[in-house]
Every structure is written in structure tokens, then in C-alpha cells.
Design an enzyme around this catalytic site. Sequence first.
Site, short mmCIF file in Angstrom:
data_model
loop_
_atom_site.label_atom_id
_atom_site.label_comp_id
_atom_site.label_asym_id
_atom_site.label_seq_id
_atom_site.Cartn_x
_atom_site.Cartn_y
_atom_site.Cartn_z
N SER A 8 35.08 46.58 25.12
CA SER A 8 36.11 47.16 26.13
C SER A 8 37.02 48.31 25.55
O SER A 8 37.56 48.27 24.52
CB SER A 8 37.09 46.20 26.76
OG SER A 8 38.06 46.55 27.44
N HIS A 33 32.29 49.01 28.00
CA HIS A 33 33.07 48.65 29.28
C HIS A 33 34.32 49.23 29.69
O HIS A 33 35.08 49.72 28.44
CB HIS A 33 33.48 47.15 28.99
CG HIS A 33 34.26 46.46 30.27
ND1 HIS A 33 33.49 46.13 31.14
CD2 HIS A 33 35.54 46.09 30.44
CE1 HIS A 33 34.04 45.32 32.15
NE2 HIS A 33 35.42 45.52 31.83
N ASP A 35 37.60 49.98 31.62
CA ASP A 35 38.60 49.30 32.59
C ASP A 35 39.44 50.15 33.14
O ASP A 35 40.24 50.90 32.63
CB ASP A 35 39.23 48.41 31.76
CG ASP A 35 38.65 46.78 31.32
OD1 ASP A 35 38.03 46.38 32.07
OD2 ASP A 35 38.61 46.80 30.15
N MET A 37 42.41 50.74 35.90
CA MET A 37 43.53 50.06 36.47
C MET A 37 44.47 50.76 37.26
O MET A 37 45.00 51.97 36.62
CB MET A 37 44.15 49.19 35.39
CG MET A 37 43.51 48.26 34.77
SD MET A 37 44.66 47.48 33.38
CE MET A 37 43.27 46.54 32.43
N HIS A 66 34.59 48.95 35.53
CA HIS A 66 35.14 47.89 35.99
C HIS A 66 36.46 48.42 36.86
O HIS A 66 37.38 48.66 36.03
CB HIS A 66 35.55 46.85 34.88
CG HIS A 66 36.11 45.56 35.51
ND1 HIS A 66 37.21 44.60 34.61
CD2 HIS A 66 36.48 45.06 36.79
CE1 HIS A 66 37.66 43.76 35.45
NE2 HIS A 66 37.27 44.00 36.66
N MET A 68 39.63 48.10 38.54
CA MET A 68 40.76 47.19 38.97
C MET A 68 41.67 47.91 39.91
O MET A 68 42.88 48.28 39.33
CB MET A 68 41.47 46.57 38.07
CG MET A 68 40.38 45.42 37.23
SD MET A 68 40.85 44.81 35.72
CE MET A 68 39.82 46.33 34.60
N MET A 137 35.90 36.67 36.03
CA MET A 137 37.01 37.03 35.16
C MET A 137 37.55 35.67 34.47
O MET A 137 38.01 34.81 35.02
CB MET A 137 38.19 37.49 36.01
CG MET A 137 38.05 39.03 36.51
SD MET A 137 37.59 40.48 35.31
CE MET A 137 39.15 40.06 34.11
N GLY A 142 44.37 42.93 34.10
CA GLY A 142 45.31 43.60 34.06
C GLY A 142 45.58 44.19 32.85
O GLY A 142 46.27 45.25 32.17
N PHE A 143 45.38 43.34 31.72
CA PHE A 143 45.75 43.40 30.27
C PHE A 143 44.71 42.77 29.41
O PHE A 143 43.95 41.67 29.74
CB PHE A 143 46.96 42.44 29.94
CG PHE A 143 48.11 42.95 30.97
CD1 PHE A 143 48.85 44.25 30.73
CD2 PHE A 143 48.51 42.44 31.88
CE1 PHE A 143 50.20 44.58 31.32
CE2 PHE A 143 49.35 42.65 32.92
CZ PHE A 143 50.09 43.95 32.52
N GLY A 145 43.86 41.13 25.63
CA GLY A 145 44.34 40.26 24.64
C GLY A 145 45.07 39.00 25.15
O GLY A 145 45.78 38.52 24.56
N ASP A 175 34.56 38.12 31.48
CA ASP A 175 35.60 39.22 30.97
C ASP A 175 36.90 38.81 30.69
O ASP A 175 37.39 38.41 31.44
CB ASP A 175 35.46 40.51 31.92
CG ASP A 175 36.53 41.64 31.49
OD1 ASP A 175 36.93 41.66 30.28
OD2 ASP A 175 36.60 42.48 32.34
N GLY A 176 37.37 38.69 29.38
CA GLY A 176 38.72 38.39 29.34
C GLY A 176 38.58 37.23 28.18
O GLY A 176 38.38 36.18 28.25
N GLY A 197 37.10 42.85 23.95
CA GLY A 197 38.28 43.93 23.76
C GLY A 197 38.90 43.66 22.28
O GLY A 197 38.30 44.09 21.36
#
Length: 217
Positions: A8, A33, A35, A37, A66, A68, A137, A142-143, A145, A175-176, A197
Site C-alpha cells: 500500500s 495498492h 488508497d 480517502m 481502493h 474510500m 477489510m 481510514g488509516f 498501521g 486489507d489491513g 502497508g
Amino acid sequence: MNHLIAPSILAADFANLQRDIEMMNQSQADWMHVDVMDGIFVPNISFGFPVMKAVKQYATKPLDVHLMIVDPDRYLKAFAEAGAYSITVHYEACPHLHRTVQAIKEMGCKAAVAINPHTGVSLLKDIVADLDMVLVMSVNPGFGGQKFIEHTYTKVTEAKALATRYNPRLLIEVDGGVDATNISKLAAAGASVFVAGNSVFSATDPSAAIEQLKNPK
Ligand code: DX5
Ligand code: ZN
């Protein structure tokens, strides 16, 4: 394991983005990837078209975008033209999901739908045959880490069962919070694409971290 790794860009060093893209180009990463947002669908703003276009200029691997964002239909064409290989929209952001998915495919991109941690996999039953990929997900979007949510294993198993029944070629992306400690179990549950990420970009050797995710023990 025959799975894909999508580092990511959100976790990359934006002040050295070209360097980090070249690292991914040279690595065993399969996709990159991206992201996006909007600060409305999720409580954070990442980046938009100027950054995406800069990434595209140097990336030699497919861009897995992706979104969001609310009302993604407004921007699909612009993301396709900016070089998206796949476009993922959120189930929670699309009241006319079938129309949105068809629009993505008509633009020549792979179509994927993401579900938030609280959204049941069964809600995808009537759209799954039209999709190239489902994104489960494993954190609240949104974040980067954040901590991996353990219930994801169950959801991946459910998504795999839907795929087996309605669309055997469906890819299942997670993802995440994906790292070397959970990737094998996720793959065993049926996941085939892994976004990473922090586990890549906070490693002392990001390229080696990608290699480790690509060839887990
Ligand atoms: C979260 C994003 C993710 C994020 C993953 O909202 O969709 O793609 O970059 O980052 P890690 O792997 O650090 O959880
Ligand atoms: Zn993402």
C-alpha cells in the site's frame, strides 16, 4: 501458495515516492495498492489524482485502486483514465452497486467491492457473480498501521464459499494489518490478494518484507 502481494502506497514515504515505487517495481510485489480517502466516507484524507498520476508515471505494476469515498460513480472515469487496473468501491458507499460495478467494467478495469468489518459477506450474494474481486477489510478503513481484526478469518471463509458457489474465479483480497504472522492462515481460508502497508514500509528492508509475504514459511 499462489497469491498476490499489493503493497500500500499509503505507507510509503511521500517525500521519496519515486524511490519507493522503484523499490516495488524491483520487488516481488504483484500490484500496487492505491488508497483514496475523502474525509467523509472515512475520517481521513489521503491523496487524489495528481498523486495517482505521479505513481502511474513510474509504476511498472498494476494499480489496485481502493476508493474510500462517497459517491464513487462521479470519479470512476477519472480513475480509469489515471491508469487504474482495478477499482474497488465500498458496498457501504454504493446504493446502486450493480450499476457501479458495470460502469467499472465498461471502462476496462477489474471491478471489486469492499466490505467494512461490520458488513456481512452474505450481502454480496447477488453481486458476486459480476465481480472480479471482493475486498474484505480487516481493519476499519481510514488509516494504516491498525490492528488486524481476528473475525476476518471467518469472513474470508464465507467469501470463499460464495466464490465456490457463484464465481470460482473471484479473487478475495484482505486489507489491513496483514503481516507475516497472519498471511498463511488467511490464504488457507481462501484469500488470494494481500494488501500490506506498515508490514512492508516500516520494515528495515521493505523489499525483503515483500519477499517474505510472497513466500511465507
Ligand atoms: C486502510 C487502507 C489500507 C492500509 C493498510 O484504510 O485501506 O490499504 O493502507 O495499511 P496496513 O497494512 O498498515 O494496515
Ligand atoms: Zn486499502
